[in-house]
Design a protein around this motif. Structure first.
Motif, PDB file in Angstrom:
ATOM      1  N   LYS A 285       0.825  -1.207   0.000  1.00  0.00           N
ATOM      2  CA  LYS A 285       0.000   0.000   0.000  1.00  0.00           C
ATOM      3  C   LYS A 285       0.860   1.259   0.000  1.00  0.00           C
ATOM      4  N   ALA A 289       1.110   4.030  -3.103  1.00  0.00           N
ATOM      5  CA  ALA A 289       0.842   5.435  -2.794  1.00  0.00           C
ATOM      6  C   ALA A 289       2.047   6.316  -3.127  1.00  0.00           C
ATOM      7  N   VAL A 297      -2.486  10.377  -2.083  1.00  0.00           N
ATOM      8  CA  VAL A 297      -3.315   9.176  -2.080  1.00  0.00           C
ATOM      9  C   VAL A 297      -3.942   9.019  -0.697  1.00  0.00           C
ATOM     10  N   VAL A 300      -5.194   2.925  -0.289  1.00  0.00           N
ATOM     11  CA  VAL A 300      -4.984   1.891  -1.300  1.00  0.00           C
ATOM     12  C   VAL A 300      -5.735   0.660  -0.827  1.00  0.00           C
ATOM     13  N   ALA A 312      -6.364   2.638  -5.944  1.00  0.00           N
ATOM     14  CA  ALA A 312      -5.927   3.806  -5.175  1.00  0.00           C
ATOM     15  C   ALA A 312      -7.045   4.842  -5.157  1.00  0.00           C
ATOM     16  N   ILE A 341      -2.444  -0.481 -11.308  1.00  0.00           N
ATOM     17  CA  ILE A 341      -3.134   0.425 -10.385  1.00  0.00           C
ATOM     18  C   ILE A 341      -4.358   1.042 -11.061  1.00  0.00           C
TER      19      ILE A 341
END
Length: 356
Positions: A285, A289, A297, A300, A312, A341
């Motif tokens: 995570k 980010a 961000v 996540v 995200a 992502i």
């Protein structure tokens, strides 16, 4: 044959052609054998060089046979036993009979063959040495001087009297070099060609940035900081994930340098290509980010380690920044961190009932 002058010239030739002493001697030996074969119409000769005596001994060779045969060793010219005994009474069938000859007696055609083989061997050694030299720089960065500019390429002097082309497609969009400029290039491949070695260079290769980082950032060269991931739109933007193996060393700060000095030099060497640095993490995570920076961000989620994909969530006003112009930021983030992502804004996530 005794020739002190010859042995004095060996080092001069070696220095001029950037060859070893042994290579020049071997080239001379091969030339002398070629001349001997031509002068005496034989298939084999032997050369013995005694440097301590400044002496060169040349022998023509015959294979002693009872009678001529097509099955005999074809590396040698045959000589009947009766004729061989006239030269050496102890000659025997199957032996190689050697007779010393004087190279000073070489005729025009023998001298021509001598020079031809000598030069051919010297050139082959030069090619071999050049190939080994530049092969040692394969996958490394070198500095080259621009000596010509054409519509589709730059011609570069890369040293050792060798030039190569930097195709414009391997250069950066903002590159605008002139004759006399020095430019850093990445050696992507080195091949031996018929005439001379061919060195392939690039400025768009991702590894050029790694070599520049190593050049300007000692901590990377020493292994204190590692480049864990890199992606690049050559000439426009690169994204690099870095990790410190020393808790006392900040990887981002070390790469940027005091007052941004280090990163500025790298950007300058890349004709103002932008560089985004992010902190590498073993936590998926955090890694994702960080890779999406400079966008913020919030979370996540939906992390799938097996498929290496995740979602995200970013603030509404950060969505376009996270995606980037024409999707550049997320594309580079995906390539650098190795995760697929998907990005959604807070409003989009709430509308779809996504919990995070």
């Amino acid at each position: 044959m005794i020739s002190k002058e010859f042995f004095k010239n060996i080092e001069l030739v070696a220095e001029e052609k950037e060859l070893t002493h042994e290579q020049v001697l071997e080239a001379f030996t091969q030339g002398m054998i070629a001349g001997c074969k031509k002068a005496h119409d034989v298939r084999s000769c032997r050369v013995e060089i005694k440097e301590e005596k400044s002496e060169i001994l040349v022998y023509k060779q015959h294979l002693v046979v009872e009678e001529y045969s097509i099955d005999a060793d074809k590396n040698y010219t045959q000589m009947l036993l009766d004729d061989a005994k006239k030269i050496n009474s102890r000659a025997k069938v199957g032996e190689v009979l050697e007779q010393k000859i004087d190279p000073k007696d070489f005729g025009h055609f023998a001298v021509r063959d001598f020079k031809s083989r000598l030069n051919e061997t010297l050139i082959n050694y030069q090619k071999e040495n050049l190939y080994k030299h530049f092969k040692s720089f394969e996958h490394e960065m070198i500095s080259a001087r621009v000596i010509d500019v054409a519509d589709d390429h730059y011609r570069l002097d890369i040293g050792k009297d060798l030039t190569t082309l930097l195709p414009k497609k391997e250069a950066l969009p903002k590159d605008n070099f002139h004759v006399g400029d020095y430019v850093r290039v990445y050696v992507s491949d080195v091949e031996m060609k018929t005439k001379w070695p061919k060195v392939f260079v690039s400025r768009s290769h991702p590894s050029l940035i790694i070599r520049l980082l190593e050049n300007y950032i000692p901590e990377i060269k020493e292994g204190i900081i590692e480049v864990m991931g890199i992606s690049r739109d050559p000439g426009d933007r690169s994204k690099i994930g870095v990790k410190s193996n020393d808790p006392k060393v900040d990887p981002i700060g070390a790469c940027v340098g005091e007052g941004g000095m280090r990163i500025r030099e790298i950007v300058k060497a890349l004709s103002d290509e932008k560089i985004d640095l992010f902190r590498w993490s073993d936590n998926e995570k955090e890694l994702i980010a960080n890779a999406l920076q400079p966008a913020e961000v919030i979370a996540v989620t939906r992390v799938n380690p097996k498929e290496k994909n995740a979602l995200a969530i970013v603030p509404d006003d950060q969505l376009s920044l996270a995606i980037g112009k024409l999707g550049q930021n997320v594309k580079l983030a995906v390539q650098a961190c190795g995760w697929s992502i998907d990005i959604k804004s807070e409003q989009m996530a709430q509308g779809e009932g996504i919990l995070y």
